[in-house]
Design a protein around this motif. Structure first.
Motif, PDB file in Angstrom:
ATOM      1  N   LEU A  41       0.821  -1.213   0.000  1.00  0.00           N
ATOM      2  CA  LEU A  41       0.000   0.000   0.000  1.00  0.00           C
ATOM      3  C   LEU A  41       0.852   1.260   0.000  1.00  0.00           C
ATOM      4  CD1 LEU A  41      -2.967  -0.857   2.370  1.00  0.00           C
ATOM      5  CD2 LEU A  41      -2.984  -0.643  -0.104  1.00  0.00           C
TER       6      LEU A  41
ATOM      7  N   SER B 596      -5.047  -1.804  -4.230  1.00  0.00           N
ATOM      8  CA  SER B 596      -5.471  -0.413  -4.053  1.00  0.00           C
ATOM      9  C   SER B 596      -6.895  -0.206  -4.563  1.00  0.00           C
ATOM     10  CB  SER B 596      -4.491   0.560  -4.703  1.00  0.00           C
ATOM     11  OG  SER B 596      -4.586   0.451  -6.092  1.00  0.00           O
ATOM     12  N   THR B 599      -9.225  -1.490  -1.725  1.00  0.00           N
ATOM     13  CA  THR B 599      -9.182  -0.757  -0.463  1.00  0.00           C
ATOM     14  C   THR B 599      -9.353   0.756  -0.643  1.00  0.00           C
ATOM     15  OG1 THR B 599      -6.766  -0.670  -0.579  1.00  0.00           O
ATOM     16  CG2 THR B 599      -7.710  -2.461   0.702  1.00  0.00           C
ATOM     17  N   GLN B 600      -9.212   1.224  -1.880  1.00  0.00           N
ATOM     18  CA  GLN B 600      -9.328   2.672  -2.092  1.00  0.00           C
ATOM     19  C   GLN B 600     -10.220   3.034  -3.287  1.00  0.00           C
ATOM     20  OE1 GLN B 600      -5.133   3.407  -2.364  1.00  0.00           O
ATOM     21  NE2 GLN B 600      -4.848   3.229  -0.162  1.00  0.00           N
ATOM     22  N   GLU B 603     -14.112   2.709  -3.626  1.00  0.00           N
ATOM     23  CA  GLU B 603     -14.979   3.647  -2.918  1.00  0.00           C
ATOM     24  C   GLU B 603     -15.463   4.765  -3.850  1.00  0.00           C
ATOM     25  OE1 GLU B 603     -13.199   5.544   0.483  1.00  0.00           O
ATOM     26  OE2 GLU B 603     -15.141   5.692   1.490  1.00  0.00           O
ATOM     27  N   ASP B 604     -14.594   5.215  -4.752  1.00  0.00           N
ATOM     28  CA  ASP B 604     -14.997   6.283  -5.672  1.00  0.00           C
ATOM     29  C   ASP B 604     -16.070   5.805  -6.638  1.00  0.00           C
ATOM     30  OD1 ASP B 604     -12.999   7.742  -4.495  1.00  0.00           O
ATOM     31  OD2 ASP B 604     -11.490   7.152  -5.988  1.00  0.00           O
ATOM     32  N   LYS B 609     -15.972  -0.297   0.140  1.00  0.00           N
ATOM     33  CA  LYS B 609     -14.572  -0.688  -0.041  1.00  0.00           C
ATOM     34  C   LYS B 609     -14.190  -1.695   1.038  1.00  0.00           C
ATOM     35  CE  LYS B 609     -12.907   2.886   3.049  1.00  0.00           C
ATOM     36  NZ  LYS B 609     -12.071   4.022   3.297  1.00  0.00           N
TER      37      LYS B 609
END
Lengths: 179, 636
Positions: A41, B596, B599-600, B603-604, B609
């Motif tokens: 990450l 990514s 986990t990120q 969401e958008d 997420k």
């Protein structure tokens, strides 16, 4: 040579090694403050000090055999040391990346890795910065009584990897790798 | 130096039996876990590709070795493909579960399933209405026929409305899925489509593979709702009932039958038949007759509908046998450790498999079919009675710390309790208390057990932490099992652990519903397939407020997950717009892109997420922060 007899090193039995690379992952994470997930990450590159190699129909690992240490003699910045337990260790923080140890190593056991650097703000060309890495048997994880806990040994699913002072294994390891 | 033994479980009755297993020299999952260490780093990172026989190929996540498989697939493609395959398997398990129940309902409508009946006509009418089936002036059996037919059609529907999806997913979310081009057409083809895309030389775009997973997830939530709601029609919609939990529920003077697996079709009939064979058990010397206990999600099904005690969740299933007091372990499908057969061989227990397409190596097989369910169940109970004579009293050791639990909080039961507070608009008291902050938000716990985590520890730790912060806690599956065993589904737990706001609400609703005290700290919503009960509750809140789920202060947590079913459930929760915590590092971290996105980036696009956090206290803090973020956006 008397020093060498006392040195400890890693030996990987090719009869037992499955080539799964778990030792590389364990090595890389044990030498980092990141675990694998947080490194992914954060975009941090983890660097192993060993390498799984294939020889004919067998696999084993290649890493420093903790020899007479011409690297130590070659280092001009005094960041390679012979520790009492019998491990040759590079202080990675202080390494200036001059590559002299890399050139001195007879067994290609030192890796020079380019370090990530920020773009210079003064418009000058970015200079590459390297550091030297090699197996130190996870010296930083050693117990106070001198017991070593090398991550690769603990991670091996087939118990192929061991810590030894028996120099016949050093010869065996080097001859497997063509030295 | 003395080594401190690793703590394996926080379930005291399980600790007791792990100790007995050592004395009896019987292996458990924890022993096999120790023997398996270390586990392969390439599997752990998702970077091992075994899709074709040119492989196995492995991408070196450290960057020194190969960066591509022999076909050229890179880390992102390999990880995304592996994940999609797992999600397909998880969805398939739910599909077969729901199909089995829909078939039985259909057989019932043809008078071909004599052991079954319609136990909840109101639920039938409610389901019919939501599937847009006309019920006016029609006989019950006709409605049953149409509900079953439409459900079966949904599996392979080629044209027209996907009825169950429309009954489950709210209009705003449907519009979002349509806009993204990920609306599934039916239940079966999404799985086939997903698998086909992972064939060698097929899809290699990691984002499109992940979107295929999202489409699959939208179908899966619909399948699961079908499984749950048709079960309610056949066996009754759960209502709050008092029961007990943990291994202490086994009885020394009874013939103990442990029902293990997932599908209520089997366990319900075994219970019915066992009730008629009690006298026979007593004649054999078992003064307390037949004692039925549940394991895993069958345990939840039985606890929810009948208040039958739950002995164990996933990771304590073997320990049930190790008490030496179980005559028969009867299993159907999913999460049955192959190991139970060997465990049973150390005692007198007979392991009975029941499904022709789910046989367990070494088990005694009794072929179970809806058409001849009673006969099958009788054979099963008879095998348990026969085993009783072989029981060795010297090997019997049953823990003695039974835990009380209240189960049975179906969507309908929760609404009924809320209706006692507001007759006209039952969801209003819940919304009002979320708005005024008495309840800060809701967390639904689901998932499994995993030997990587101390058994039940994450569930119990997080629940206490969140309840203290006025979070309403719901639970299903092995999460529900853990929290029942730990005493967190009791009124005392509310008194002890709930924050002031939460305690006030649980007390007001509990008093109004005639419980003479608060609702339990954790509301058990059922087995893992029953997670859609919570979705319906969440949709009621969202629809009333005119928003989508991605605005609500609701999170999901699977802190001890392992199964592919849990993976697809977590995925649909995120696809519906909810933050989903997982307490196990997922086997995707070899791909920075997939990691990514999940986990990120996700969401958008979808509002939901994954949050990966292995520390339960930190995880509770992160979920609380997500809830606060959402509250702030809502201006509350």
């Amino acid at each position: 040579m008397s020093d060498v007899i006392d040195n400890v090193f890693i030996y990987t039995d090719p009869e037992r090694c499955m080539g799964c690379h778990s030792c590389e992952l364990a090595c890389a994470t044990s030498h980092s403050s990141y675990d694998f997930h947080s490194a992914v990450l954060a975009g941090v590159v983890l660097i192993p000090r060993n390498k799984v190699i294939a020889i004919k129909n067998q696999t084993t690992t290649s890493q420093c055999v903790q020899c007479e240490a011409p690297c130590l003699d070659a280092c001009t910045s005094d960041c390679i040391t012979r520790e009492a337990v019998g491990v040759i260790k590079i202080d990675e923080e202080d390494c200036i990346g001059c590559k002299l140890c890399f050139k001195a190593c007879p067994y290609d056991s030192i890796t020079m890795v380019e370090m990530p650097q920020e773009e210079p703000t003064d418009g000058k060309k970015k200079r590459k910065k390297f550091k030297a890495f090699k197996c130190d048997l996870c010296f930083d994880r050693m117990d106070t009584d001198g017991t070593l806990h090398s991550a690769c040994v603990e991670a091996c699913p087939t118990d192929a990897i061991m810590i030894t002072r028996d120099s016949s294994y050093r010869t065996k390891s080097l001859s497997l790798r063509g030295y | 130096m003395l080594e401190t033994p690793r703590i394996k479980t926080v379930d005291i009755s399980a600790q007791h039996m792990i100790f007995k297993a050592e004395l009896d020299k019987v292996e458990t999952a924890w022993d096999r876990y120790d023997a398996m260490q270390p586990q392969c780093g390439f599997g752990e990172t998702g970077l091992c590709c075994r899709i074709c026989w040119k492989g196995p190929c492995r991408i070196d996540p450290l960057g020194n070795g190969p960066k591509k498989g022999i076909c050229g697939a890179n880390a992102d493609t390999i990880v995304a493909r592996n994940l999609l395959r797992s999600l397909c398997v998880g969805a398939s398990a739910h599909t077969e579960h729901a199909r089995h129940i829909a078939h039985t309902l259909y057989a019932l409508s043809q008078n071909a399933a004599p052991a079954y009946a319609i136990k909840d006509e109101n639920k039938l009418l409610d389901v019919a209405k939501r599937l847009k089936i006309n019920t006016e002036g029609r006989a019950i059996i006709e409605i049953v026929h149409e509900v079953a037919s439409i459900s079966l059609e949904d599996f392979g529907r080629l044209h027209g409305e996907f009825r169950w999806l429309n009954a489950v997913i709210n209009p705003l979310r449907k519009a979002k899925l349509e806009a993204l081009g990920i609306m599934p057409q039916n239940l079966d083809s999404v799985v086939v489509n997903g698998l086909s895309r992972t064939h060698v030389g097929s899809e290699s775009d990691p984002l499109n593979l992940l979107l295929a997973g999202a489409r699959l997830a939208a179908a899966d939530v619909s399948t699961m709702a079908m499984g749950t709601e048709l079960s309610d029609i056949l066996f009754g919609t759960p209502q709050p009932t008092m029961t007990t939990a943990n291994l202490s529920v086994l009885k020394k003077d009874a013939i103990n039958i442990a029902l293990h697996g997932h599908n209520p079709l089997l366990c319900e009939i075994v219970c019915d038949v066992a009730a008629t064979m009690n006298d026979e058990a007593k004649r054999l010397g078992a003064s307390e007759g037949i004692n039925i206990v549940g394991v895993c999600c069958t345990g939840n099904e039985l606890m929810m509908r009948h208040g039958i005690p739950l002995a164990a969740n996933y990771l304590s299933q073997e320990l049930t046998i190790i008490t030496g007091a179980v005559e028969a372990m009867v299993v159907d499908t999913q999460c049955i450790m192959p190991a139970v057969v060997e465990t049973a061989s150390n005692y007198h227990t007979v392991v009975i498999s029941t499904l022709d397409d789910n046989k367990i190596a070494g088990a005694t097989h009794v072929s179970f079919h809806p058409e001849t369910a009673t006969e099958g169940a009788r054979k099963i109970v008879q095998l348990a009675l026969d085993a009783y004579s072989r029981r060795d009293p010297k090997k019997v050791d049953i823990p003695s710390n039974t835990q009380k639990a209240i189960g049975g909080f179906s969507y309908e039961a929760i609404i009924a309790a809320l209706r006692m507070v507001d007759k006209e608009n039952p969801i209003k008291p819940l919304i009002d208390n979320i708005v005024n902050g008495n309840i800060q938000g809701v967390v639904l716990f689901g998932g499994c057990n995993n030997t990587r985590v101390v058994h039940d520890y994450n569930y119990t730790t997080m629940t206490k932490e969140l309840a203290k912060k006025n979070i309403l806690v719901l639970a299903t599956g092995c999460a529900a099992g853990a929290l029942a065993k730990f005493g967190l589904m009791t009124q005392q737990a509310t008194e002890e652990y709930a924050g002031d706001g939460l305690k006030a609400v649980l007390t007001a609703v509990g008093q109004a519903a005639g419980l003479g005290g608060p609702l339990p700290l954790v509301l058990n919503m059922g087995s893992c397939v029953d997670n859609t009960r919570a979705v319906r509750l969440a949709n009621d809140i969202a629809n009333t407020l005119g928003v989508d789920l991605d605005s609500l202060p609701i999170c999901v947590s699977a802190p001890e997950l392992m199964s592919e079913k849990a993976q697809i459930i977590g995925t649909w929760a995120a696809v519906l717009g909810l933050p989903v915590h997982i307490g196990i590092v997922p086997q995707v971290i070899g791909s920075p892109f997939v990691t990514s996105f999940l986990t990120q980036g996700m969401e958008d696009v979808l509002g939901g997420k994954f949050i990966v956090e292995v520390d339960p206290i930190e995880a509770a803090n992160k979920l609380y922060a997500e809830i606060q973020k959402r509250r702030q956006k809502l201006g509350i």
